[in-house]
Every structure is written in C-alpha cells, then in structure tokens.
Design a protein around this motif. Structure first.
Motif, mmCIF file in Angstrom:
data_model
loop_
_atom_site.group_PDB
_atom_site.id
_atom_site.type_symbol
_atom_site.label_atom_id
_atom_site.label_comp_id
_atom_site.label_asym_id
_atom_site.label_seq_id
_atom_site.Cartn_x
_atom_site.Cartn_y
_atom_site.Cartn_z
ATOM 1 N N GLU A 1 43.648 54.075 5.954
ATOM 2 C CA GLU A 1 42.737 55.205 6.153
ATOM 3 C C GLU A 1 41.330 54.663 6.373
ATOM 4 O OE1 GLU A 1 42.520 58.562 6.567
ATOM 5 O OE2 GLU A 1 40.356 58.195 6.544
ATOM 6 N N SER B 1 42.678 68.119 6.948
ATOM 7 C CA SER B 1 43.572 68.592 5.892
ATOM 8 C C SER B 1 42.791 69.179 4.715
ATOM 9 C CB SER B 1 44.467 67.443 5.407
ATOM 10 O OG SER B 1 45.144 66.866 6.504
ATOM 11 N N ILE C 1 47.244 78.274 4.802
ATOM 12 C CA ILE C 1 48.115 79.402 5.143
ATOM 13 C C ILE C 1 49.400 78.840 5.760
ATOM 14 C CG2 ILE C 1 48.317 81.506 6.510
ATOM 15 C CD1 ILE C 1 45.251 81.518 6.753
ATOM 16 N N VAL D 1 41.567 51.354 11.854
ATOM 17 C CA VAL D 1 42.498 50.706 12.790
ATOM 18 C C VAL D 1 41.844 50.723 14.164
ATOM 19 C CG1 VAL D 1 44.759 50.796 13.887
ATOM 20 C CG2 VAL D 1 44.533 51.290 11.449
ATOM 21 N N TYR E 1 47.376 70.629 15.378
ATOM 22 C CA TYR E 1 46.445 71.708 15.739
ATOM 23 C C TYR E 1 46.185 72.679 14.574
ATOM 24 C CZ TYR E 1 44.082 74.912 18.984
ATOM 25 O OH TYR E 1 43.171 75.715 19.617
ATOM 26 N N ARG E 2 46.583 73.943 14.695
ATOM 27 C CA ARG E 2 46.223 74.939 13.680
ATOM 28 C C ARG E 2 47.189 74.947 12.509
ATOM 29 N NH1 ARG E 2 43.501 78.532 17.265
ATOM 30 N NH2 ARG E 2 43.061 79.877 15.518
ATOM 31 N N GLY F 1 48.897 72.106 10.707
ATOM 32 C CA GLY F 1 49.319 70.825 10.112
ATOM 33 C C GLY F 1 49.738 70.915 8.666
ATOM 34 N N ILE F 2 49.144 71.817 7.907
ATOM 35 C CA ILE F 2 49.565 71.948 6.502
ATOM 36 C C ILE F 2 50.976 72.549 6.499
ATOM 37 C CG2 ILE F 2 49.003 72.893 4.222
ATOM 38 C CD1 ILE F 2 46.812 71.022 5.337
ATOM 39 N N LEU F 3 51.138 73.600 7.274
ATOM 40 C CA LEU F 3 52.458 74.232 7.394
ATOM 41 C C LEU F 3 53.524 73.227 7.840
ATOM 42 C CD1 LEU F 3 54.440 76.635 7.741
ATOM 43 C CD2 LEU F 3 53.364 77.095 9.948
HETATM 44 C C1 LIG Z 1 39.074 75.288 9.522
HETATM 45 C C2 LIG Z 1 40.511 74.885 9.593
HETATM 46 C C3 LIG Z 1 41.469 75.713 9.039
HETATM 47 C C4 LIG Z 1 42.830 75.357 9.088
HETATM 48 N N1 LIG Z 1 43.724 76.149 8.450
HETATM 49 C C5 LIG Z 1 45.049 75.787 8.430
HETATM 50 C C6 LIG Z 1 45.990 76.565 7.717
HETATM 51 O O1 LIG Z 1 45.643 77.563 7.085
HETATM 52 N N2 LIG Z 1 47.292 76.178 7.736
HETATM 53 C C7 LIG Z 1 47.715 75.055 8.424
HETATM 54 O O2 LIG Z 1 48.907 74.762 8.424
HETATM 55 N N3 LIG Z 1 46.816 74.276 9.092
HETATM 56 C C8 LIG Z 1 45.505 74.627 9.116
HETATM 57 N N4 LIG Z 1 44.587 73.855 9.799
HETATM 58 C C9 LIG Z 1 45.069 72.713 10.587
HETATM 59 C C10 LIG Z 1 45.316 71.499 9.699
HETATM 60 O O3 LIG Z 1 44.205 71.302 8.871
HETATM 61 C C11 LIG Z 1 45.545 70.254 10.570
HETATM 62 O O4 LIG Z 1 46.539 70.498 11.550
HETATM 63 C C12 LIG Z 1 46.049 69.097 9.671
HETATM 64 O O5 LIG Z 1 45.170 68.910 8.581
HETATM 65 C C13 LIG Z 1 46.176 67.809 10.456
HETATM 66 O O6 LIG Z 1 46.501 66.800 9.546
HETATM 67 P P1 LIG Z 1 46.350 65.258 9.911
HETATM 68 O O7 LIG Z 1 46.800 64.484 8.738
HETATM 69 O O8 LIG Z 1 47.020 65.046 11.237
HETATM 70 O O9 LIG Z 1 44.792 65.103 10.214
HETATM 71 P P2 LIG Z 1 43.562 64.773 9.238
HETATM 72 O O10 LIG Z 1 43.646 65.521 7.968
HETATM 73 O O11 LIG Z 1 42.328 64.951 10.046
HETATM 74 O O12 LIG Z 1 43.801 63.265 8.890
HETATM 75 C C14 LIG Z 1 43.724 62.241 9.845
HETATM 76 C C15 LIG Z 1 43.213 61.013 9.128
HETATM 77 O O13 LIG Z 1 43.274 59.898 9.977
HETATM 78 C C16 LIG Z 1 42.165 59.080 9.692
HETATM 79 N N5 LIG Z 1 41.905 58.194 10.840
HETATM 80 C C17 LIG Z 1 41.534 58.573 12.089
HETATM 81 N N6 LIG Z 1 41.367 57.496 12.873
HETATM 82 C C18 LIG Z 1 41.652 56.421 12.108
HETATM 83 C C19 LIG Z 1 41.641 55.013 12.356
HETATM 84 N N7 LIG Z 1 41.305 54.494 13.560
HETATM 85 N N8 LIG Z 1 41.970 54.172 11.338
HETATM 86 C C20 LIG Z 1 42.315 54.661 10.117
HETATM 87 N N9 LIG Z 1 42.327 55.996 9.836
HETATM 88 C C21 LIG Z 1 42.000 56.861 10.808
HETATM 89 C C22 LIG Z 1 41.044 60.080 9.468
HETATM 90 O O14 LIG Z 1 39.940 59.502 8.781
HETATM 91 C C23 LIG Z 1 41.756 61.171 8.699
HETATM 92 O O15 LIG Z 1 41.648 60.997 7.304
HETATM 93 C C24 LIG Z 1 43.222 74.163 9.743
HETATM 94 C C25 LIG Z 1 42.256 73.324 10.285
HETATM 95 C C26 LIG Z 1 40.903 73.663 10.210
HETATM 96 C C27 LIG Z 1 39.880 72.724 10.768
#
Ligand SMILES: Cc1cc2nc3c(=O)[nH]c(=O)nc-3n(C[C@H](O)[C@H](O)[C@H](O)COP(=O)(O)OP(=O)(O)OC[C@H]3O[C@@H](n4cnc5c(N)ncnc54)[C@H](O)[C@@H]3O)c2cc1C
Length: 384
Positions: free
Chosen positions: A40, A49, A55, A185, A343-344, A346-348
């Motif tokens: 990370e 996240s 939701i 990375v 996208y919208r 990811g938690i789900l």
């Molecule tokens: C306002 C808002 C409301 C939302 N509400 C919902 C909801 O109600 N329900 C739902 O299901 N989803 C919801 N989402 C969507 C959801 O948050 C995302 O789809 C999900 O969090 C994506 O998870 P992730 O782990 O892919 O990304 P992230 O949580 O962004 O994690 C990616 C990680 O990768 C790390 N990273 C990036 N590049 C590198 C690198 N080169 N080297 C090492 N680490 C790196 C980052 O630092 C980060 O920590 C919402 C999003 C937002 C913004």
C-alpha cells in the motif's frame, strides 16, 4: 506492518490496501496460501473505501436483471456470513443493518421511475413493496411531507464501511500475510509475457503473481517488459463528495434514496448524505458546488437536516472503467489479475470479487460470471 527489504520474494503480491485488496488478501490466506504480500502506497483503507457510504443495495441501484445485477446480489448475500466471520476473527462488529432501503418519489417523473423499477423487479421475482406516502412517513417520520410514493427493498442492506476496513486490517494480522504500507508500486515487471516482479519505491520484489487492486490509480501503474510499457486497461477517477450530520434521536432507520441523492443513517445517529459524480482528476476536494448539490437532495428528502451543523465532509475517488463495470480476473499476461473498476459499488462487490479472484488464482472452478468482467473486453491503450 512490515518494512520491505530490497530484492525480497513473495508467492503473490497484491497492489492496493483498500477494501478490495484487503478482502482478497484475507481470502487467499483462508484458502491456503501462505506467502501473500500486500503493498500500500499510503495508509490502509484511507481512500475510496473510507469515503464510501457502505450501502449494499443492488435492487435500489439496478435498472435491469443483467450480469452485473447477478454479481451484486451474490455479493450482498455473502455479507451476513462475512459479518459473523469477521466478528469471530477480530471482535469487530461491522454493523450490518438489514432494515432495507426506501426509494422515494417527490415528482411525477420520480413516480414513473419507481413504477418502472417496481414492475421489472416484481416480474423478476425480487422482493419489492410499493408503498404510499402515508406509509412511507409512518415508517420514517423524518421524510419530507412532499413525498408522493416509495418503494421498499427489504433485501438491501448496509454496513459501516470504516468498521469493515478496521475488521479486514485486523483479520489480515496473521501468519501468511505480510502488509507493507508507505510503499509505492512503480511498475509491474514482465518477461516473455509472464510476471516477474514489481518495482517499488523501496526496491524490487520478485513474484510470479500480482493482483492489481489499486482502485482509481490502476492505470498509473505501468506494466513493463525490458523498460517498454505495455498497453493497459484504462481506469479513471470519478470524485464523490459526502456530507455528515449528527442526529439525536436518530433521523431514520432505512437508507433513503431519491433519484437525486441518498441518506445513510448510522446506528450512532450519524447521517451520511451523498453524493456527487465528478470528473475532476485526482483532486479530492470538497467544493461549494458539491456541497450545494448534496444539500439540495438531502433537504428534499429530510428537511429537518437544515437546522443541523455539517459535522464532517470528505471526498473520494471511485475507480471507473469505460463501461462502468468492474474489471476482474486474469489477462493475457500470465500471473497478472485485475481486481479494479468497482466504481460506485466496491464495498458491495468486495466479497464476490475476493471469491472469484481467489478461485481464478487457485485454479479451482471459476464462476462463468467472471468472464463477463474480464480485462480483455477492452481495447488496450497507451503502449510505447
Ligand atoms: C463518496 C463515495 C461513496 C461511495 N459509496 C459506496 C457505497 O455506498 N457502496 C459501495 O459499494 N461503494 C461505494 N463507493 C465506491 C467504493 O468506495 C469503491 O468502489 C471502493 O472503495 C473501491 O475499492 P478499492 O480497494 O478498489 O479502492 P481504494 O479504496 O481507493 O483503494 C485502492 C488503494 O490502492 C492504493 N494504491 C494506488 N496506487 C498504488 C501504488 N502504485 N502502489 C501501492 N498502492 C497503491 C491506494 O493508496 C489505495 O489505498 C463510494 C465511493 C465514494 C467515493
């Protein structure tokens, strides 16, 4: 958390410590892998996240019963068991709430929209109940008197996504997982179309398998062969802003949707109000325009919020692929697995993502659903 030594090895490397990377790390170790390294760049669970609403509402979000809807429903249905398992593993309650969602209509147009949703979901055999304005206000007295009708989706649920992240981090504190934070990375290295390692801000790490779970930053990590960058799948950041109110007594028990926004009531009285959908690059600001748009839909749903202080505000970057669908599974480079573009949702989608990616990595029977979201559905861009 570990300090990465230069020129180390790992059986598999996960890039990104959001909900997706953390869920996959836990699943891989549960299924028998013993040398999983998660890298990370910043802090664990501090990006999209953390910003999310938690939701888990495929029915309130969906327009038709397609493969995405099937994926989302399967993932939602994994949550009750996941919640129990995480509590047993860590003692952390992710506050899974099963009250369901209310989808509210305030205009004639909204009424037509809920009618359409009600019809396709009823004919698909899904649980949905159409209720009138009086019933909606009996269920939730805080809803505006201008509500005209509503749909109740009893199977939709919510979790506190920040508690979920804390629980996942704790669940990964066990033999078999090495978590390294503060490590960027810089590239994914290949030879003869196979993964050989990752180049990081702290040196080279050798591995034959990489899971790309870097959220909105996925496309910034080049895959290289002999210092040449290979074409890649595009994932772009889409900003979402959020406001938070503290209510006492609680304003609502259900998640409240309208076609213009939503309110998420937490057990402790907090109410999250969301959100915006903005193409603003990697800038995570809360803006005056964003606040205005969120307030407008929040106060339409629950006018009493107008008297409350805005207790907190934040923004996060949703990872979006060109067709709005997640990007999941192996690709033409042997050993490289995508787990991004959520996208919208990811938690789900985190539990089903972890299951499908783990199946693909371990070579067990993989659901045919995975191929629908394969990275090779896109024309790759950016080779040089
Ligand atoms: C306002 C808002 C409301 C939302 N509400 C919902 C909801 O109600 N329900 C739902 O299901 N989803 C919801 N989402 C969507 C959801 O948050 C995302 O789809 C999900 O969090 C994506 O998870 P992730 O782990 O892919 O990304 P992230 O949580 O962004 O994690 C990616 C990680 O990768 C790390 N990273 C990036 N590049 C590198 C690198 N080169 N080297 C090492 N680490 C790196 C980052 O630092 C980060 O920590 C919402 C999003 C937002 C913004």
């Amino acid at each position: 958390m570990e300090i990465l030594q230069a020129h180390e090895n790992a059986e598999i490397v996960i890039i990104g410590g959001g909900v997706i990377g953390l869920m996959i790390a836990r699943a891989l170790v549960q299924r028998g892998m013993s040398d999983v390294m998660l890298l990370e760049r910043g802090r664990l669970g501090a990006e999209a996240s953390f910003a999310a609403g938690g939701i888990l509402a495929p029915q309130a979000e969906a327009d038709c019963a397609d493969d995405f809807f099937a994926l989302a429903c399967q993932s939602r249905d994994l949550y009750p068991a996941l919640s129990r398992e995480l509590f047993a593993e860590t003692g952390i309650d992710i506050e899974l709430e099963t009250t369901g969602t209310l989808y509210l209509a305030f205009t004639e147009h909204d009424e037509a929209e809920i009618e359409r949703r009600s019809q396709w979901q009823t004919s698909a055999g899904l649980s949905v109940v159409r209720i009138d304005a009086a019933e909606a206000r009996r269920l939730e007295p805080g809803i505006a008197a201008s509500v005209r009708a509503a749909l109740h989706f009893p199977d939709d649920i919510q979790v506190d996504n920040r508690r979920l992240l804390t629980a996942l981090i704790a669940a990964n504190e066990k033999p078999g997982v090495r978590i390294v934070t503060g490590t960027n990375v810089e590239s994914i290295c290949t030879e003869r179309n196979r993964i050989t390692g990752v180049e990081t801000s702290r040196g080279l790490l050798r591995t034959s398998r990489v899971v790309l779970a870097a959220g909105a930053w996925t496309s910034l990590i080049p895959t290289t062969v002999a210092e040449q960058t290979l074409p890649r799948v595009q994932v772009e950041p889409v900003r979402g802003q959020m406001l938070c109110f503290q209510t006492s007594p609680r304003l609502a028990r259900h998640i409240l949707y309208s076609p213009r926004g939503y309110l998420v009531p937490r057990l402790d009285g907090r109410v999250l109000a969301g959100s915006t959908t903005e193409h603003a690059g990697f800038v995570k600001q809360v803006t005056a325009g964003g606040v205005q748009a969120i307030l407008s839909s929040a106060l339409e749903i629950a006018p009493a919020l107008a008297a409350l202080e805005i207790a907190a505000s934040w923004a996060g970057l949703r990872p979006r692929a060109a067709d709005d669908l997640p990007v999941l599974g192996p690709c033409e480079i042997e050993g490289l697995y995508y787990a991004t573009g959520h996208y919208r949702n990811g938690i789900l989608l985190a539990p089903i993502t972890a299951r499908l990616i783990t199946d693909a990595i371990l070579g067990t029977v993989v659901s045919p659903l995975l191929s629908r979201f394969a990275p090779d559905r896109f024309d790759l861009v950016g080779a040089h």
